[in-house]
Scaffold this motif. Structure first.
Motif, PDB file in Angstrom:
ATOM      1  N   MET A 102     -83.876  -4.693 -14.072  1.00  0.00           N
ATOM      2  CA  MET A 102     -84.139  -3.355 -13.948  1.00  0.00           C
ATOM      3  C   MET A 102     -83.558  -2.463 -14.885  1.00  0.00           C
ATOM      4  O   MET A 102     -82.191  -2.662 -15.190  1.00  0.00           O
ATOM      5  N   ALA A 103     -84.056  -1.491 -15.300  1.00  0.00           N
ATOM      6  CA  ALA A 103     -83.411  -0.142 -16.263  1.00  0.00           C
ATOM      7  C   ALA A 103     -83.480   1.196 -15.271  1.00  0.00           C
ATOM      8  O   ALA A 103     -82.582   1.316 -14.493  1.00  0.00           O
ATOM      9  N   CYS A 104     -84.468   2.037 -15.621  1.00  0.00           N
ATOM     10  CA  CYS A 104     -84.499   3.105 -15.074  1.00  0.00           C
ATOM     11  C   CYS A 104     -84.569   3.191 -13.507  1.00  0.00           C
ATOM     12  O   CYS A 104     -84.024   3.960 -12.877  1.00  0.00           O
ATOM     13  N   GLY A 105     -85.349   2.112 -12.944  1.00  0.00           N
ATOM     14  CA  GLY A 105     -85.061   2.198 -11.361  1.00  0.00           C
ATOM     15  C   GLY A 105     -86.510   3.037 -10.924  1.00  0.00           C
ATOM     16  O   GLY A 105     -86.676   3.149  -9.646  1.00  0.00           O
ATOM     17  N   GLY A 111     -89.775   3.820 -12.369  1.00  0.00           N
ATOM     18  CA  GLY A 111     -91.017   3.708 -12.873  1.00  0.00           C
ATOM     19  C   GLY A 111     -91.380   4.357 -14.241  1.00  0.00           C
ATOM     20  O   GLY A 111     -92.588   4.449 -14.462  1.00  0.00           O
ATOM     21  N   LEU A 112     -90.226   4.626 -14.968  1.00  0.00           N
ATOM     22  CA  LEU A 112     -90.628   5.355 -16.240  1.00  0.00           C
ATOM     23  C   LEU A 112     -90.495   4.417 -17.489  1.00  0.00           C
ATOM     24  O   LEU A 112     -90.968   4.512 -18.230  1.00  0.00           O
ATOM     25  N   CYS A 113     -89.606   3.457 -17.426  1.00  0.00           N
ATOM     26  CA  CYS A 113     -89.400   2.649 -18.691  1.00  0.00           C
ATOM     27  C   CYS A 113     -90.476   1.538 -18.616  1.00  0.00           C
ATOM     28  O   CYS A 113     -90.515   0.781 -19.677  1.00  0.00           O
ATOM     29  N   GLN A 114     -91.064   1.077 -17.642  1.00  0.00           N
ATOM     30  CA  GLN A 114     -91.975   0.073 -17.648  1.00  0.00           C
ATOM     31  C   GLN A 114     -91.216  -1.489 -17.820  1.00  0.00           C
ATOM     32  O   GLN A 114     -91.656  -2.374 -18.207  1.00  0.00           O
ATOM     33  N   GLY A 115     -90.070  -1.441 -17.376  1.00  0.00           N
ATOM     34  CA  GLY A 115     -89.177  -2.551 -17.786  1.00  0.00           C
ATOM     35  C   GLY A 115     -88.986  -3.514 -16.632  1.00  0.00           C
ATOM     36  O   GLY A 115     -88.352  -4.506 -16.764  1.00  0.00           O
ATOM     37  N   CYS A 116     -89.713  -3.603 -15.586  1.00  0.00           N
ATOM     38  CA  CYS A 116     -89.785  -4.363 -14.519  1.00  0.00           C
ATOM     39  C   CYS A 116     -91.145  -4.862 -14.127  1.00  0.00           C
ATOM     40  O   CYS A 116     -91.383  -4.708 -12.672  1.00  0.00           O
ATOM     41  N   LEU A 160     -94.898  -2.504 -10.930  1.00  0.00           N
ATOM     42  CA  LEU A 160     -93.724  -2.415 -11.410  1.00  0.00           C
ATOM     43  C   LEU A 160     -92.465  -2.773 -10.222  1.00  0.00           C
ATOM     44  O   LEU A 160     -92.991  -2.079  -8.871  1.00  0.00           O
ATOM     45  N   CYS A 163     -89.798  -1.819  -9.339  1.00  0.00           N
ATOM     46  CA  CYS A 163     -88.842  -0.586  -9.065  1.00  0.00           C
ATOM     47  C   CYS A 163     -89.659   0.392  -8.196  1.00  0.00           C
ATOM     48  O   CYS A 163     -89.249   0.977  -7.160  1.00  0.00           O
TER      49      CYS A 163
HETATM   50  S1  FES Z   1     -87.062  -0.171 -14.096  1.00  0.00           S
HETATM   51 FE1  FES Z   1     -87.938   1.288 -15.532  1.00  0.00          FE
HETATM   52  S2  FES Z   1     -90.115   0.969 -14.821  1.00  0.00           S
HETATM   53 FE2  FES Z   1     -88.951  -0.345 -13.325  1.00  0.00          FE
END
Ligand code: FES
Ligand SMILES: Cc1cc2nc3c(=O)[nH]c(=O)nc-3n(C[C@H](O)[C@H](O)[C@H](O)COP(=O)(O)OP(=O)(O)OC[C@H]3O[C@@H](n4cnc5c(N)ncnc54)[C@H](O)[C@@H]3O)c2cc1C
Length: 269
Positions: free
Chosen positions: A231-234, A236-241, A254, A256
């Motif tokens: 995870m990154a932002c945690g 829901g902003l970065c779409q990274g998960c 997502l 997170c």
């Molecule tokens: S960690 Fe950033 S959207 Fe889930």
């Protein structure tokens, strides 16, 4: 610590960001640490299955990104995290001591759905996947559910059983309990006992969750899992998960924001 720093509090996507005083951080089994920090707000609002996103260090010495941890237990105003010190962030966190503070964002994510129709909760964890279950255990006990807890470990060095109920242990090397994996341990239990309606709550390596998902499907049991991907932002902003969804709707959820708790019928593990 400066007073102004301890008091700073902002709200991000429904979660609070706070500097929280650490009460203690101790090694409870091999490379496994229990960190207790004070936050009356998180303690009052958190639900089992939710997590916090922690900045391991505020100076350049630590990773820039926050690290996610399940809320392991609430004890009055104290929030407990149980974690493996495996990399830069967690090793820094493991060195926190009474009087220091940590920068915490939370509570985040969706909780376990505990108030549904079942008699027996089977809690199943692999390794540090045990982290969210002391909190879940106390909530399920308050609801009067029967509980059976199955923990799988590589060996007897990293076992943690505090605040859990009716614990059954499996180790890969046979050094404690059942010699084999935790899914092999739980399978005959489901067949043999009169458990009433069963629900599975699980957290651990994806391979274990996949096997449990199939076991649940074969036995027509509802199964909720906590996913622990990167995870990154945690929030829901970065779409990274992303995790792939089943069904015809959106292709991805997502972890997170929509999780980390998912029904195994809703995601592709
Ligand atoms: S960690 Fe950033 S959207 Fe889930
Ligand atoms: C919702 C959620 C809840 C979590 N709860 C807990 C918890 O309660 N206790 C706990 O110990 N851990 C938990 N984790 C995992 C924890 O966030 C990672 O262990 C931590 O971010 C590692 O940070 P690090 O800087 O020490 O390691 P890094 O230096 O970033 O990585 C060290 C090694 O660990 C691997 N790694 C890092 N993160 C993960 C991950 N999420 N899954 C698998 N491998 C990883 C890296 O690839 C690398 O090989 C959770 C993760 C999520 C997403």
């Amino acid at each position: 610590m400066e007073e102004s720093k301890t008091k700073r509090k902002t709200v991000m996507s429904g979660a609070m960001q706070q500097f929280c005083d650490v009460q203690s951080c101790v090694e409870v089994s091999a490379k496994t640490f229990l960190l207790r920090f004070i936050s009356p707000e998180i303690a009052a609002s958190a639900q089992p299955g939710q997590f916090v996103n922690v900045l391991a260090a505020e100076t350049g010495e630590g990773p820039l990104l926050r690290r996610p941890f399940s809320i392991s237990r609430i004890d009055g105003d104290i929030v407990e995290l149980l974690f493996h010190a495996i990399g830069k962030g967690t090793i820094l966190l493991s060195r926190k001591r009474n009087g220091e503070s940590i920068d915490v964002l939370g509570p985040l994510g969706q909780p376990f759905r505990i108030d549904t129709d079942y008699n027996t909760a089977l809690i199943i964890a692999g390794g540090i996947g045990v982290a969210p279950f002391p909190f879940l255990t106390s909530s399920l006990q308050n609801l009067g559910k029967r509980l059976e807890t199955f923990l799988g470990y590589r060996n007897d060095k990293q076992i943690v059983t505090s605040h859990l109920k009716n614990v059954h242990i499996a180790t890969d090397d046979g050094s404690k309990g059942f010699h084999g994996n935790v899914v092999q341990l739980v399978e005959p239990f489901i067949d043999q006992k009169d458990l009433g309606k069963v629900k599975i709550f699980a957290c651990g390596p994806t391979v274990m969750l996949k096997a449990l998902s199939e076991l649940a499907k074969r036995n027509n049991i509802c199964c909720e899992v906590s996913l622990e991907g990167h995870m990154a932002c945690g929030v829901g902003l970065c779409q990274g998960c992303p995790v792939e969804r089943t069904g015809d709707g959106a292709k991805y959820a997502l972890v997170c924001k929509d999780g980390p708790i998912f029904l195994t019928t809703d995601v592709i593990l």
